[in-house]
Design a protein around this motif. Structure first.
Motif, short mmCIF file in Angstrom:
data_model
loop_
_atom_site.label_atom_id
_atom_site.label_comp_id
_atom_site.label_asym_id
_atom_site.label_seq_id
_atom_site.Cartn_x
_atom_site.Cartn_y
_atom_site.Cartn_z
N GLY A 64 2.31 1.25 12.11
CA GLY A 64 1.95 2.62 12.46
C GLY A 64 1.38 3.37 11.27
O GLY A 64 1.16 2.79 10.20
N ASP A 65 1.21 4.67 11.42
CA ASP A 65 0.51 5.44 10.40
C ASP A 65 1.41 6.32 9.54
O ASP A 65 0.95 6.92 8.59
N SER A 66 2.69 6.40 9.88
CA SER A 66 3.52 7.42 9.23
C SER A 66 4.24 6.93 7.98
O SER A 66 4.98 7.69 7.38
N ARG B 262 7.88 -1.51 6.19
CA ARG B 262 7.50 -0.10 6.20
C ARG B 262 8.57 0.68 5.43
O ARG B 262 9.77 0.52 5.68
N LYS C 285 -3.86 7.31 -3.11
CA LYS C 285 -3.25 6.10 -2.56
C LYS C 285 -3.29 4.98 -3.58
O LYS C 285 -4.12 4.97 -4.49
N LYS D 157 -0.55 -4.02 10.84
CA LYS D 157 -0.88 -2.60 10.65
C LYS D 157 -0.55 -1.81 11.92
O LYS D 157 0.00 -0.70 11.85
N ALA D 158 -0.88 -2.41 13.07
CA ALA D 158 -0.58 -1.73 14.33
C ALA D 158 0.92 -1.59 14.54
O ALA D 158 1.40 -0.56 15.03
N LYS E 9 -4.32 -6.93 11.04
CA LYS E 9 -4.50 -5.87 12.04
C LYS E 9 -3.24 -5.72 12.90
O LYS E 9 -2.81 -4.61 13.22
N GLN F 32 0.85 -1.19 0.00
CA GLN F 32 0.00 0.00 0.00
C GLN F 32 0.88 1.24 0.00
O GLN F 32 1.71 1.42 0.89
N GLU G 96 0.92 4.88 0.63
CA GLU G 96 0.08 5.86 1.32
C GLU G 96 0.36 7.28 0.83
O GLU G 96 -0.51 8.12 0.82
N GLN G 97 1.63 7.54 0.46
CA GLN G 97 2.00 8.90 0.03
C GLN G 97 2.76 8.80 -1.30
O GLN G 97 3.98 8.95 -1.35
N TRP H 161 3.81 0.74 2.71
CA TRP H 161 4.11 -0.42 3.53
C TRP H 161 3.55 -1.67 2.87
O TRP H 161 2.68 -1.60 1.99
#
Lengths: 455, 578
Positions: free
Chosen positions: B217-219, B269, B107, B213-214, B210, B43, B45-46, B223
């Protein structure tokens, strides 16, 4: 090519044999002779060089091969440096040395020098199996190259101080009390008068002249206190003191020039029929005057005998000649480190000749195993990828010469690799293997023909 | 004018353009539409961060320095591709860089499943541009087919209320709002559209996903997730792990291969910030008893790298040597006979001490390795190699340091003796001092060198052994030994804290590496020439390419360890980009 009885060397007139060849109606200068000259005086050639040699004619072509090219000194300097980085003084490893020597054979501006360096390597027979040191073998080959086309006397003097040669002759110690006869025996039996001429007393006397010369710590040393300064008699010549005196005495013996010329005859003319003493005596006589190699080669390479059926295809290609001939034909370069290893498995490991008399050669190169291995090597060399990197591209070369159809491709490859001299049966085999875009397969087909194994 | 469109190219362009009409619509994350059968998913994300980095002129120059990249640019397929791109640039009235930023600005998700099933979901920023491009593609492809008298294979049909397209009868794609969905097979597209219609199980709901993903993280810029619970059952995977298992790999990788056996998932990541690209691999796999030698107890870990002048690389490890060696029969049962021989030899050097407990057991688990470029007194060897040193911490230095020195001297004696047997130069043993520390060094005398202007490679080595309190340093040169004495004295004055949870830290200084490569240019070029069978010009060009890459790199670092109940490996590459 006109065929006659190539093995009838006893009926050859020496005066005719060594006179300069003049092309004529019966024996015209053609592509086959140009290819013959380039294979014997070098390791083969590409299409452009074949054409240039054909255009030059035999006299000019031979002069060109013998002349020292302007770029040779720079080339030698560069390659000496390359070898130095590949061969360390502490190692028995010689893969790098083998790789660079093969590379020199492919790229030297004077292939004849490398050809003669290889001949003297074969003639002297020094081996890393005894020297066990890459640096010593590198220095040994440098000595051979330095004198390859020069004075044979100077070569022998240099070799008498060369560690690899002395170690190969089992002479790692020579004290006055019990001089080792290894080098003295090799000098007399192999390098000068030949087998059966010098007596054991000659050998012992000669060994005394070399007393005090050591190879210690992988280095050649002279210890004056160990010199035997008494007079010696070798081969009927007395009042000899030093090793150099013994070399001079051996060279003065009439058998020496005959011995060397006979070995050169086998290398350049024919190995199928030994020459008579009468046939080689004119060459021996001129060689004996100053032991200069270059004039001797000029006579051989320009002679009627060289351009006659007595010489044409009268040698079996050594593995080196087989492989380099193929590489040079396609104007390519290949990784020569793996090539050195492949040639070793075919029986010709550079720097490790099996005997002091070099490689057996001739029919000794060929058996069922080596024929199969040669075919595999040819296939690997022209393969699109693999250990030789796909560097040789016969298809592109043929296309550049306008040979695109299967018929044209087949003809071009036969002309390039065999200078068109092929029987109809073999020609059909190559034709059958040649389809469009299948130049590599066609080369493999040529490389397994009996004609391609002859030089 | 008709443009010839190769099928693969058509699909690639369709991938980025199959939007018919765009209506602003708030869609759920693409992962919610991904079937649970997916084995791996990436994925982004940016995407703009990646686009900006990829289009950076410095990175372009770096890529252009590589022969493979230049070859790819010169390939006929790329030339044809470039011509088609130019054609569409003209049709759409924009250049490809701007178009790429608009089309790929949202995305992106790419997933793979069993039987080579692949799906891509792209959230575009400019649906209008995509629609225009898609329309042009359809028109051009149909005109191309008609011009050649071929059947028009472009078809469309409705499924779950969505218009679905295919260009060749095999791939399938559709547009939902501003999202392009492209699948390798039509049943994959159907599964995605079924999930959109709230029918079926999505990967996003799986526990493994899940957890990954945890952990990530989100930054992250991008990933990836892979479900190993299926993969690790595959015989090829198990065989690959077994084949890679040997003492050196197991020791250096801290038994990472064995961790892979217990992993249910692995995530990656990707981050990029200020010219530094960072890849972090995370897994829920845990080390077993066999590989516990590299996993520190809570709060413990490898010590920070030592820093010396001209440093090329530093590696610091947390490895319990005795713990590793005591597991040899379990880890490498097939190598037992060879290791017994090694053990017997070592016991000779260490005067009968048991290798596991009485030699390896004397070392603390903090082991550090330092590599540095050398400074030579006088002429340098023709081939220059960096100095290397190992720094151990001893548990009982008062007892073991002399044992180590005795073994060291036996080793040197044996080396000198065997070299003497081959008539090769031996080493002279000396006891110099530096900063108040007296240590042992052995060296080859230059007076006996064959050629003092072209010193052979052995003159790169002046092995030294330093005993300094709890430290034991084995260095390939006395120069590096001196620098390490200085560094260790500073460390003694201010003892470092272990890097908690980390068992491996590696740093590489690219500038030093470039300098080292450059001083060995002639030897490396020559080696390349003879081993590859290439000309000197080409070998020089290839060398310059490698040098350029090294010069564009600033540093490379790697760390591995156990963080927050996950096994984590991070690789960071800092670039020198304008």
């Amino acid at each position: 090519m006109k065929r006659s009885n190539p093995n009838a060397h006893d009926t050859i007139d020496p005066a005719w044999a060594w006179s300069a060849y003049q092309p004529n109606g019966a024996q015209p200068w053609n592509l086959a002779w140009a290819g013959h000259l380039l294979r014997r005086a070098g390791f083969g050639a590409g299409w452009r060089q074949l054409q240039a040699t054909l255009a030059a004619g035999p006299a000019k072509a031979v002069d060109g091969l013998l002349a020292r090219p302007a770029g040779l000194a720079g080339f030698t300097r560069d390659f000496d440096a390359f070898e130095a980085s590949a061969v360390g003084p502490d190692s028995e490893e010689i893969d790098g040395l083998r790789g660079w020597w093969l590379r020199r054979m492919l790229e030297s501006p004077q292939p004849l020098e490398e050809r003669l360096t290889l001949f003297w390597h074969h003639f002297i027979g020094a081996s890393n199996v005894r020297a066990q040191n890459g640096l010593l073998m590198r220095k040994h080959v440098q000595v051979l190259r330095q004198h390859a086309l020069g004075s044979y006397q100077e070569l022998l003097v240099a070799l008498s101080r060369d560690s690899a040669t002395l170690l190969s002759c089992d002479d790692d110690e020579k004290a006055t009390s019990s001089p080792n006869v290894g080098f003295a025996r090799a000098l007399l039996e192999n390098y000068t008068v030949g087998p059966g001429v010098a007596t054991p007393i000659d050998q012992r006397e000669a060994a005394r002249a070399f007393a005090g010369r050591y190879v210690m710590g992988k280095q050649y040393r002279e210890v004056p206190s160990q010199f035997d300064r008494a007079e010696k008699t070798v081969l009927g010549r007395s009042k000899l003191q030093t090793g150099e005196d013994v070399i001079a005495a051996a060279l003065a013996h009439p058998a020496t020039a005959r011995n060397v010329v006979r070995r050169l005859y086998g290398w350049f003319i024919s190995e199928t029929a030994p020459p008579t003493d009468g046939l080689i005596e004119p060459l021996a006589e001129s060689f004996r005057r100053d032991y200069q190699v270059l004039p001797l080669l000029r006579t051989i390479l320009r002679s009627n005998l060289f351009y006659s059926p007595h010489a044409y295809r009268q040698r079996i290609k050594s593995p080196i000649e087989f492989a380099l001939g193929l590489i040079l034909a396609f104007d390519g370069l290949v990784p020569t480190t793996p090539l050195g290893a492949d040639l070793l498995s075919l029986g010709q490991g550079l720097c490790t000749p099996p005997l002091l008399r070099g490689w057996e050669g001739g029919k000794g190169w060929i058996n069922r195993f080596t024929l199969l291995a040669r075919a595999n090597l040819a296939a690997a060399l022209v393969a699109a990828d693999g250990r030789y990197g796909g560097n040789l591209d016969p298809g592109s070369l043929a296309a550049a010469q306008g040979a695109r159809s299967p018929e044209a491709l087949s003809k071009f490859l036969i002309d390039l690799l065999l200078q068109g001299d092929l029987c109809e049966h073999s020609r059909q085999i190559v034709k059958a293997a040649t389809t469009t875009n299948a130049a590599r397969r066609a080369v493999e087909a040529v490389a397994v023909l009996p004609e391609y194994h002859l030089v | 004018m008709f443009v010839k469109l190769p099928r693969v190219l058509l699909l690639v362009l369709a991938l980025a353009s199959a939007v018919s009409s765009a209506r602003a619509e708030k869609l759920p994350p693409a992962i919610d539409w991904l079937p649970e059968q997916a084995l791996a998913v990436i994925q982004v994300e940016q995407p703009k961060v990646i686009l900006d980095a990829a289009l950076n002129p410095g990175l372009q120059a770096l890529l252009e320095a590589t022969p493979e990249y230049r070859q790819a640019l010169a390939a006929p397929q790329f030339v044809q591709f470039r011509a088609i791109v130019t054609y569409f640039e003209a049709k759409l009235g924009t250049d490809w860089r701007a178009a790429a930023r608009k089309l790929l600005g949202g995305k992106l998700l790419l997933a793979a499943g069993p039987h080579n099933r692949v799906v891509l979901m792209l959230d575009t920023e400019d649906a209008e541009l995509l629609g225009k491009l898609h329309s042009e593609l359809v028109t051009t492809a149909r005109a191309d087919a008609a011009g050649k008298g071929r059947e028009d294979k472009i078809k469309s049909a409705d499924y779950q209320g969505v218009e679905c397209w295919t260009f060749d009868g095999r791939e399938a794609h559709a547009i939902v709002g501003n999202r392009l969905i492209m699948a390798s097979h039509n049943e994959v597209l159907k599964a995605v559209l079924d999930l959109k219609a709230n029918s079926g199980a999505s990967l996003a709901r799986s526990d493994f996903y899940k957890a990954a993903k945890a952990a990530v993280g989100d930054s992250a810029v991008a990933w990836a997730f892979a479900n190993l619970s299926e993969v690790k059952q595959q015989p090829a995977f198990i065989e690959g792990l077994n084949r890679a298992r040997n003492p050196a790999v197991t020791f250096l990788s801290a038994g990472l291969l064995d961790v892979a056996r217990t992993s249910n998932w692995v995530a990656a990541r990707i981050g990029y910030e200020n010219g530094a690209a960072r890849l972090t691999l995370l897994s829920d796999g845990r080390p077993g008893d066999d590989t516990g030698f590299a996993w520190a107890k809570s709060g413990d870990g490898a010590w920070p790298n030592l820093v010396v002048p001209r440093q090329l690389a530093g590696i610091t490890l947390y490895r319990d040597l005795a713990g590793f060696y005591s597991q040899k029969d379990k880890l490498f049962p097939e190598r037992t006979s060879g290791l017994v021989f090694f053990e017997n030899m070592m016991e000779i050097f260490f005067s009968g001490r048991k290798l596991t407990d009485e030699v390896m057991g004397e070392a603390q688990p903090q082991i550090r390795l330092v590599a540095a470029a050398q400074k030579y007194d006088g002429a340098a060897p023709v081939v220059q190699v960096p100095a290397l040193a190992l720094v151990f911490r001893m548990k009982h230095p008062e007892q073991f340091s002399d044992v180590a020195e005795e073994a060291w001297q036996k080793g040197l004696g044996l080396l000198n003796f065997t070299r003497g047997q081959k008539a090769l130069q031996g080493m002279i043993i000396d006891k110099p001092s530096h900063a108040g520390v007296t240590y042992s060094v052995a060296y080859f005398s230059k007076a006996s060198a064959e050629d003092r202007e072209h010193l052979p490679i052995r003159f790169n080595f002046r092995p030294a052994l330093v005993k300094m309190g709890e430290y034991l340093v084995i260095s390939s040169t006395d120069g590096l030994a001196n620098d390490l004495i200085d560094a260790l004295q500073k460390e003694k004055a201010a003892p470092p804290r272990p890097v908690s949870g980390v068992n491996t830290l590696l740093t590489l200084d690219a500038a030093q590496a470039a300098a080292l490569v450059e001083v060995n240019r002639s030897a490396l070029v020559a080696d390349n020439m003879v081993k590859k069978g290439i000309s000197r010009e080409r070998a020089n060009k290839e060398f310059d390419g490698v040098l350029m890459i090294l010069k564009r790199l600033q540093s490379v670092s790697l760390s591995m360890g156990d963080k927050s109940q996950h096994t984590e490996l991070t690789l960071e590459v800092k670039l020198n980009l304008p």
